[in-house]
Scaffold this active site. Structure first.
Site, PDB file in Angstrom:
ATOM      1  N   HIS A 145      44.918  40.167  36.443  1.00  0.00           N
ATOM      2  CA  HIS A 145      44.411  40.549  37.770  1.00  0.00           C
ATOM      3  C   HIS A 145      44.921  41.919  38.099  1.00  0.00           C
ATOM      4  O   HIS A 145      46.128  42.103  38.125  1.00  0.00           O
ATOM      5  CB  HIS A 145      44.883  39.516  38.795  1.00  0.00           C
ATOM      6  CG  HIS A 145      44.582  39.868  40.214  1.00  0.00           C
ATOM      7  ND1 HIS A 145      43.349  39.644  40.766  1.00  0.00           N
ATOM      8  CD2 HIS A 145      45.342  40.433  41.194  1.00  0.00           C
ATOM      9  CE1 HIS A 145      43.363  40.029  42.036  1.00  0.00           C
ATOM     10  NE2 HIS A 145      44.561  40.511  42.318  1.00  0.00           N
TER      11      HIS A 145
ATOM     12  N   TRP B  54      48.586  31.632  46.201  1.00  0.00           N
ATOM     13  CA  TRP B  54      49.049  33.031  46.300  1.00  0.00           C
ATOM     14  C   TRP B  54      50.449  33.103  46.914  1.00  0.00           C
ATOM     15  O   TRP B  54      50.649  33.641  48.005  1.00  0.00           O
ATOM     16  CB  TRP B  54      48.033  33.860  47.087  1.00  0.00           C
ATOM     17  CG  TRP B  54      48.039  35.319  46.702  1.00  0.00           C
ATOM     18  CD1 TRP B  54      48.440  36.375  47.480  1.00  0.00           C
ATOM     19  CD2 TRP B  54      47.615  35.894  45.453  1.00  0.00           C
ATOM     20  NE1 TRP B  54      48.301  37.552  46.777  1.00  0.00           N
ATOM     21  CE2 TRP B  54      47.795  37.293  45.537  1.00  0.00           C
ATOM     22  CE3 TRP B  54      47.103  35.355  44.257  1.00  0.00           C
ATOM     23  CZ2 TRP B  54      47.491  38.164  44.479  1.00  0.00           C
ATOM     24  CZ3 TRP B  54      46.800  36.225  43.209  1.00  0.00           C
ATOM     25  CH2 TRP B  54      46.999  37.610  43.337  1.00  0.00           C
TER      26      TRP B  54
ATOM     27  N   ASN C   9      37.152  43.383  41.259  1.00  0.00           N
ATOM     28  CA  ASN C   9      37.637  42.668  42.434  1.00  0.00           C
ATOM     29  C   ASN C   9      36.969  43.284  43.669  1.00  0.00           C
ATOM     30  O   ASN C   9      37.017  44.505  43.852  1.00  0.00           O
ATOM     31  CB  ASN C   9      39.164  42.864  42.507  1.00  0.00           C
ATOM     32  CG  ASN C   9      39.868  41.873  43.410  1.00  0.00           C
ATOM     33  OD1 ASN C   9      39.364  40.782  43.666  1.00  0.00           O
ATOM     34  ND2 ASN C   9      41.051  42.252  43.898  1.00  0.00           N
TER      35      ASN C   9
ATOM     36  N   ASN D 155      50.966  41.918  41.664  1.00  0.00           N
ATOM     37  CA  ASN D 155      50.624  43.353  41.706  1.00  0.00           C
ATOM     38  C   ASN D 155      50.806  44.081  40.378  1.00  0.00           C
ATOM     39  O   ASN D 155      50.194  45.122  40.165  1.00  0.00           O
ATOM     40  CB  ASN D 155      51.483  44.069  42.760  1.00  0.00           C
ATOM     41  CG  ASN D 155      51.146  43.612  44.175  1.00  0.00           C
ATOM     42  OD1 ASN D 155      49.996  43.703  44.604  1.00  0.00           O
ATOM     43  ND2 ASN D 155      52.131  43.092  44.894  1.00  0.00           N
TER      44      ASN D 155
ATOM     45  N   MET E 280      49.915  43.908  37.321  1.00  0.00           N
ATOM     46  CA  MET E 280      48.871  44.197  36.332  1.00  0.00           C
ATOM     47  C   MET E 280      47.640  44.842  36.973  1.00  0.00           C
ATOM     48  O   MET E 280      46.539  44.812  36.422  1.00  0.00           O
ATOM     49  CB  MET E 280      48.523  42.922  35.534  1.00  0.00           C
ATOM     50  CG  MET E 280      49.687  42.504  34.605  1.00  0.00           C
ATOM     51  SD  MET E 280      49.570  40.829  33.944  1.00  0.00           S
ATOM     52  CE  MET E 280      48.373  41.063  32.623  1.00  0.00           C
ATOM     53  N   LYS E 281      47.872  45.432  38.147  1.00  0.00           N
ATOM     54  CA  LYS E 281      46.795  46.179  38.806  1.00  0.00           C
ATOM     55  C   LYS E 281      46.811  47.631  38.313  1.00  0.00           C
ATOM     56  O   LYS E 281      47.828  48.137  37.823  1.00  0.00           O
ATOM     57  CB  LYS E 281      46.985  46.137  40.325  1.00  0.00           C
ATOM     58  CG  LYS E 281      46.736  44.753  40.913  1.00  0.00           C
ATOM     59  CD  LYS E 281      47.116  44.672  42.386  1.00  0.00           C
ATOM     60  CE  LYS E 281      46.856  43.267  42.941  1.00  0.00           C
ATOM     61  NZ  LYS E 281      47.414  43.083  44.295  1.00  0.00           N
TER      62      LYS E 281
ATOM     63  N   GLU F 203      43.249  32.681  44.693  1.00  0.00           N
ATOM     64  CA  GLU F 203      44.325  33.234  45.550  1.00  0.00           C
ATOM     65  C   GLU F 203      44.511  32.380  46.800  1.00  0.00           C
ATOM     66  O   GLU F 203      44.559  32.894  47.922  1.00  0.00           O
ATOM     67  CB  GLU F 203      43.989  34.679  45.967  1.00  0.00           C
ATOM     68  CG  GLU F 203      43.694  35.597  44.809  1.00  0.00           C
ATOM     69  CD  GLU F 203      43.381  37.034  45.219  1.00  0.00           C
ATOM     70  OE1 GLU F 203      43.602  37.402  46.391  1.00  0.00           O
ATOM     71  OE2 GLU F 203      42.902  37.782  44.357  1.00  0.00           O
TER      72      GLU F 203
HETATM   73  C1  XIL Z   1      47.975  41.584  47.626  1.00  0.00           C
HETATM   74  C2  XIL Z   1      49.436  41.338  47.310  1.00  0.00           C
HETATM   75  O1  XIL Z   1      49.747  39.998  47.611  1.00  0.00           O
HETATM   76  C3  XIL Z   1      50.292  42.289  48.117  1.00  0.00           C
HETATM   77  O2  XIL Z   1      51.639  42.195  47.701  1.00  0.00           O
HETATM   78  C4  XIL Z   1      49.815  43.728  47.935  1.00  0.00           C
HETATM   79  O3  XIL Z   1      50.537  44.560  48.814  1.00  0.00           O
HETATM   80  C5  XIL Z   1      48.337  43.858  48.215  1.00  0.00           C
HETATM   81  O4  XIL Z   1      47.635  42.923  47.401  1.00  0.00           O
HETATM   82  N1  XIL Z   1      43.130  40.115  47.359  1.00  0.00           N
HETATM   83  C6  XIL Z   1      43.586  40.342  46.077  1.00  0.00           C
HETATM   84  C7  XIL Z   1      45.034  40.430  45.814  1.00  0.00           C
HETATM   85  O5  XIL Z   1      42.778  40.354  45.138  1.00  0.00           O
HETATM   86  O6  XIL Z   1      45.354  41.282  44.754  1.00  0.00           O
HETATM   87  C8  XIL Z   1      45.792  40.843  47.055  1.00  0.00           C
HETATM   88  O7  XIL Z   1      47.187  40.785  46.777  1.00  0.00           O
HETATM   89  C9  XIL Z   1      45.422  39.964  48.234  1.00  0.00           C
HETATM   90  C10 XIL Z   1      43.955  40.098  48.535  1.00  0.00           C
END
Ligand code: XIL
EC number: 3.2.1.8
Length: 387
Positions: free
Chosen positions: A136, A345, A192, A100, A102-103, A297
């Site tokens: 990501h 993931w 994404n 999370n 780097m979002k 993932e």
């Molecule tokens: C998820 C994380 O694992 C969680 O901790 C967060 O609450 C929400 O995001 N698709 C994606 C990821 O591209 O960034 C997501 O990760 C899962 C679905």
């Protein structure tokens, strides 16, 4: 190859031998050693049908990078479980993605204001421990900072904010290179989940920039860094044929319109029995674009319809086979030059975003960091054992 394997098993055995001593931590991954009568930690129970004693590290059985997810706080922590987490990470993986940190919601803290500190800590850890970092994700409808949701400027000002964010972020993370001058952050998921099924998803970005925000984002990212690999990332690319076709047609439009794109991330949040035949078909279709292919993932639910109150051996074996299929099809279908890597993931089941209070067990390690038979499935698949 065989000799290499023998050497790596020996090295692994030595490594396990030296790390599983005094701290009484749980036994990590590798082969079961002769029980130490003074150790508080029981060896992996070979009679447990859900576990197995791994003899090989994931990264050693693949010819491409193997990844898992991290957070800056876990990497900084010295708790027993986070220490074991890092031991496993360093032993089995050579690529990391921030789950999370780097979002956008975490880094874009206000107008023209960025906080890259968590990402910087992840990059520093990667540099020190020899990992590649996959960035990501630059633009995702599910990670928007509150201030941006309520941004009162014009649409042009909104777009200028996003453009500046994408460029500043990509440029910032291009700065750190390893001893060979190779940037630690090799790649970014630029956009994404642009699609919802085969339709363009309505989001703040389509509303304020337009449905071409994704093309602009890839161009901004490329302007900020001529070399970093740019990915489009989405879920159900395996399993939803219409969605996949929409993505493939987006890619061909990018190519004919000179919009830069290097790869496709197939998230691969799967179920034990889904997808079945579409799994190899989808990997083939995506490889046929000629772009890099990232399994970005990976996790496999064993209880998606909530019909189990505890995991059964039969279900765990189906899940093992699904992991094997992913490893096998990726390895055997995607041409080597397009194999960007495979990222799982999460490490322990309880750390998974799908854990749901213990009602699913989607990953490769149990809550004591023992390797589950799903780990064996993936190893087998990566080694080319047909499912
Ligand atoms: C998820 C994380 O694992 C969680 O901790 C967060 O609450 C929400 O995001 N698709 C994606 C990821 O591209 O960034 C997501 O990760 C899962 C679905």
């Amino acid at each position: 190859m065989k000799l290499l394997k023998i050497i790596s098993v020996l090295l692994l055995a030595m490594c396990i031998g030296c790390s599983s001593g005094d701290d009484g931590g749980p036994q990590v991954g590798g082969p079961t050693e002769t029980p130490d009568p003074d150790s508080e930690t029981p060896p992996v129970d070979n009679s447990d049908p859900f576990l197995y004693s791994a003899t090989q590290n994931l990264k050693d059985v693949a010819d491409f990078p193997l990844g898992n997810i991290v957070s800056a706080s876990k990497l900084a922590s010295t708790s027993a479980s986070n220490t074991t987490f890092k031991d496993i990470l360093n032993q089995e993986y050579n690529s990391i993605t921030a789950e999370n940190d780097m979002k956008m919601a975490n880094m874009f803290t206000g107008p023209d204001t960025y906080d890259f500190s968590d990402g910087d800590a992840i990059v520093a850890y990667a540099l020190e421990n020899g990992f590649r970092v996959h960035g990501h994700a630059l633009i995702w409808h599910s990670s928007i900072p509150n201030w941006l949701n309520t941004f009162e400027g014009t649409d042009e000002e909104f777009e200028a904010q996003i453009e500046a964010y994408v460029k500043a972020t990509v440029a910032h993370f291009a700065e750190v290179t390893d001893g060979d001058g190779v940037p630690v952050v090799a790649s970014w998921d630029v956009v994404n989940e642009y699609f919802d099924g085969s339709a363009v998803r309505t989001s703040l970005f389509t509303q304020r920039i337009g449905t071409d925000f994704h093309e602009k984002a890839f161009q901004w990212a490329r302007e900020a860094d001529p070399d970093v690999k740019l990915f489009y990332n989405d879920y159900n690319i395996a399993g939803e044929v219409d969605k996949r076709n929409a993505i493939i047609s987006m890619v061909s439009n990018f190519i004919s319109d000179d919009i830069p794109i290097d790869g496709i991330g197939m998230q691969m949040h799967l179920n034990h029995d889904w997808p079945s035949t579409d799994l190899p078909t989808s990997i083939q279709d995506i490889a046929d674009t000629g772009l890099l292919v990232h399994i970005s993932e990976l996790d496999v639910k064993a209880n998606y319809s909530d019909d189990l109150s505890e995991l059964t051996v039969e279900r765990a074996q189906a899940q093992e086979e699904q992991y094997q299929r992913v490893g096998y099809y990726y390895t055997s279908i995607v041409p080597q030059a397009q194999q960007f890597g495979l990222t799982i993931w999460g490490v322990r089941d309880q750390d998974s975003w799908l854990y749901d209070g213990g009602s699913d067990w989607p990953l490769l390690y149990d809550n004591d960091f023992n390797t589950k038979i799903t780990h064996r499935g993936l190893v087998d698949g990566l080694e080319g054992v047909a499912p």
